[in-house]
Design a protein around this motif. Structure first.
Motif, PDB file in Angstrom:
ATOM      1  N   ALA A 114       2.332   4.494   7.759  1.00 53.69           N
ATOM      2  CA  ALA A 114       1.238   3.718   7.171  1.00 53.69           C
ATOM      3  C   ALA A 114      -0.072   4.497   7.221  1.00 53.69           C
ATOM      4  O   ALA A 114      -0.829   4.533   6.236  1.00 53.69           O
ATOM      5  CB  ALA A 114       1.092   2.386   7.901  1.00 53.69           C
ATOM      6  N   ASN A 115      -0.346   5.143   8.348  1.00 53.44           N
ATOM      7  CA  ASN A 115      -1.578   5.923   8.470  1.00 53.44           C
ATOM      8  C   ASN A 115      -1.600   7.088   7.479  1.00 53.44           C
ATOM      9  O   ASN A 115      -2.644   7.409   6.898  1.00 53.44           O
ATOM     10  CB  ASN A 115      -1.730   6.454   9.896  1.00 53.44           C
ATOM     11  CG  ASN A 115      -2.049   5.359  10.898  1.00 53.44           C
ATOM     12  OD1 ASN A 115      -2.484   4.268  10.526  1.00 53.44           O
ATOM     13  ND2 ASN A 115      -1.820   5.632  12.173  1.00 53.44           N
ATOM     14  N   ALA A 116      -0.442   7.723   7.295  1.00 50.41           N
ATOM     15  CA  ALA A 116      -0.347   8.861   6.381  1.00 50.41           C
ATOM     16  C   ALA A 116      -0.632   8.432   4.948  1.00 50.41           C
ATOM     17  O   ALA A 116      -1.362   9.109   4.212  1.00 50.41           O
ATOM     18  CB  ALA A 116       1.032   9.496   6.477  1.00 50.41           C
ATOM     19  N   VAL A 117      -0.072   7.318   4.540  1.00 48.71           N
ATOM     20  CA  VAL A 117      -0.292   6.823   3.185  1.00 48.71           C
ATOM     21  C   VAL A 117      -1.772   6.519   2.960  1.00 48.71           C
ATOM     22  O   VAL A 117      -2.353   6.881   1.930  1.00 48.71           O
ATOM     23  CB  VAL A 117       0.575   5.574   2.920  1.00 48.71           C
ATOM     24  CG1 VAL A 117       0.134   4.857   1.649  1.00 48.71           C
ATOM     25  CG2 VAL A 117       2.051   5.960   2.823  1.00 48.71           C
ATOM     26  N   ARG A 118      -2.390   5.876   3.927  1.00 48.26           N
ATOM     27  CA  ARG A 118      -3.814   5.548   3.792  1.00 48.26           C
ATOM     28  C   ARG A 118      -4.680   6.808   3.781  1.00 48.26           C
ATOM     29  O   ARG A 118      -5.631   6.927   3.009  1.00 48.26           O
ATOM     30  CB  ARG A 118      -4.252   4.616   4.918  1.00 48.26           C
ATOM     31  CG  ARG A 118      -3.684   3.197   4.798  1.00 48.26           C
ATOM     32  CD  ARG A 118      -4.341   2.243   5.780  1.00 48.26           C
ATOM     33  NE  ARG A 118      -3.953   0.870   5.523  1.00 48.26           N
ATOM     34  CZ  ARG A 118      -3.101   0.172   6.287  1.00 48.26           C
ATOM     35  NH1 ARG A 118      -2.563   0.732   7.353  1.00 48.26           N
ATOM     36  NH2 ARG A 118      -2.792  -1.073   5.977  1.00 48.26           N
ATOM     37  N   LEU A 119      -4.332   7.774   4.627  1.00 41.91           N
ATOM     38  CA  LEU A 119      -5.104   9.009   4.702  1.00 41.91           C
ATOM     39  C   LEU A 119      -5.053   9.773   3.381  1.00 41.91           C
ATOM     40  O   LEU A 119      -6.076  10.192   2.837  1.00 41.91           O
ATOM     41  CB  LEU A 119      -4.566   9.886   5.834  1.00 41.91           C
ATOM     42  CG  LEU A 119      -5.217  11.267   5.973  1.00 41.91           C
ATOM     43  CD1 LEU A 119      -6.674  11.132   6.376  1.00 41.91           C
ATOM     44  CD2 LEU A 119      -4.453  12.109   6.984  1.00 41.91           C
ATOM     45  N   VAL A 120      -3.860   9.948   2.859  1.00 42.68           N
ATOM     46  CA  VAL A 120      -3.687  10.714   1.627  1.00 42.68           C
ATOM     47  C   VAL A 120      -4.373  10.019   0.452  1.00 42.68           C
ATOM     48  O   VAL A 120      -4.931  10.669  -0.437  1.00 42.68           O
ATOM     49  CB  VAL A 120      -2.184  10.935   1.345  1.00 42.68           C
ATOM     50  CG1 VAL A 120      -1.960  11.418  -0.073  1.00 42.68           C
ATOM     51  CG2 VAL A 120      -1.617  11.949   2.328  1.00 42.68           C
ATOM     52  N   SER A 121      -4.370   8.700   0.454  1.00 39.70           N
ATOM     53  CA  SER A 121      -4.967   7.958  -0.655  1.00 39.70           C
ATOM     54  C   SER A 121      -6.477   8.157  -0.731  1.00 39.70           C
ATOM     55  O   SER A 121      -7.084   7.957  -1.781  1.00 39.70           O
ATOM     56  CB  SER A 121      -4.649   6.463  -0.535  1.00 39.70           C
ATOM     57  OG  SER A 121      -5.371   5.865   0.526  1.00 39.70           O
ATOM     58  N   THR A 122      -7.094   8.583   0.372  1.00 42.57           N
ATOM     59  CA  THR A 122      -8.538   8.826   0.372  1.00 42.57           C
ATOM     60  C   THR A 122      -8.884  10.211  -0.158  1.00 42.57           C
ATOM     61  O   THR A 122     -10.051  10.555  -0.293  1.00 42.57           O
ATOM     62  CB  THR A 122      -9.117   8.694   1.792  1.00 42.57           C
ATOM     63  OG1 THR A 122      -8.601   9.751   2.621  1.00 42.57           O
ATOM     64  CG2 THR A 122      -8.769   7.349   2.395  1.00 42.57           C
TER      65      THR A 122
END
Length: 220
Positions: A114-122
């Protein structure tokens, strides 16, 4: 981008897709759709316009690398995270060069996913710079590509120095210490490098540093 990203999950194993969907949904991240191979992924990305694609590398019909190239060519604002196995798939370097923002092992923890998805989306790269560098060294050394004649003249001498250090895997804090600058100034330099060279994120910056010969792969 505001709010949580919309995600497309691409894997030829239904169990993997189901597991990732459950993990993301439980953390408030919308799964826009699923695809079982690269052909389906390209079609789904066109139809659904996800913010992030979780892309398996090895799939029938069209592999994840080819699908990544097609998706990012059509939707440059999309981010792709490659899914690979513990033995570090040899396609990782090519995937990063094609524009993928990083990779995850398939046994990733739910929180890390979940953290990876949010990070990459930024717009950030998923991998720590040092990990990206080790991956690039390993696979660039195998491929031994000739230096890429990319025009780096838009960069100032300081920006060229920062790009070289990025290729060596330095974080912003390490860059600041190495150059005697504040982290805010370092971030400004990095952002300008991305803009001038049309780079997606740090992962692509590391790859470019190798491809242009600014950084050479270590002896294996």
């Amino acid at each position: 981008m505001t709010g949580d990203p919309r995600v497309l999950i691409v894997d030829d194993q239904a169990l993997v897709r189901t597991g990732f969907r459950m993990i993301l949904n439980a953390r408030g991240i919308e799964v826009a759709g699923e695809a079982a191979d690269g052909v389906e992924a390209v079609s789904a990305a066109e139809r659904l316009r996800p913010d992030v694609v979780l892309m398996d590398i090895r799939m029938p019909n069209l592999d994840g690398l080819a699908a990544t190239r097609q998706i990012l060519a059509r939707h440059p604002g999309c981010r792709v995270i490659m899914l690979t196995t513990f033995d570090l798939d040899r396609y990782v370097y090519a995937a990063l060069a094609a524009g993928a923002s990083g990779f995850l092992l398939k046994d990733v923890t739910p929180e890390h996913l979940a953290n990876a998805v949010r990070l990459v989306s930024t717009g950030d790269a998923l991998l720590a710079p040092s990990i990206t560098r080790r991956l690039v060294e390993r696979f660039a050394a195998e491929a031994a590509p000739p230096p890429l004649h990319r025009d780096l003249t838009p960069l100032t001498p300081r920006e060229l120095e920062v790009l070289t250090l990025l290729g060596h895997g330095r974080s912003n804090a390490e860059l600041a210490a190495d150059l005697g600058l504040s982290e805010a100034t370092v971030k400004t330099h990095v952002a300008r490098i991305f803009t001038k060279l049309d780079l997606r994120d740090r992962a692509q910056a590391v790859v470019l540093a190798y491809e242009t010969g600014l950084v050479r792969p270590a002896a294996q």
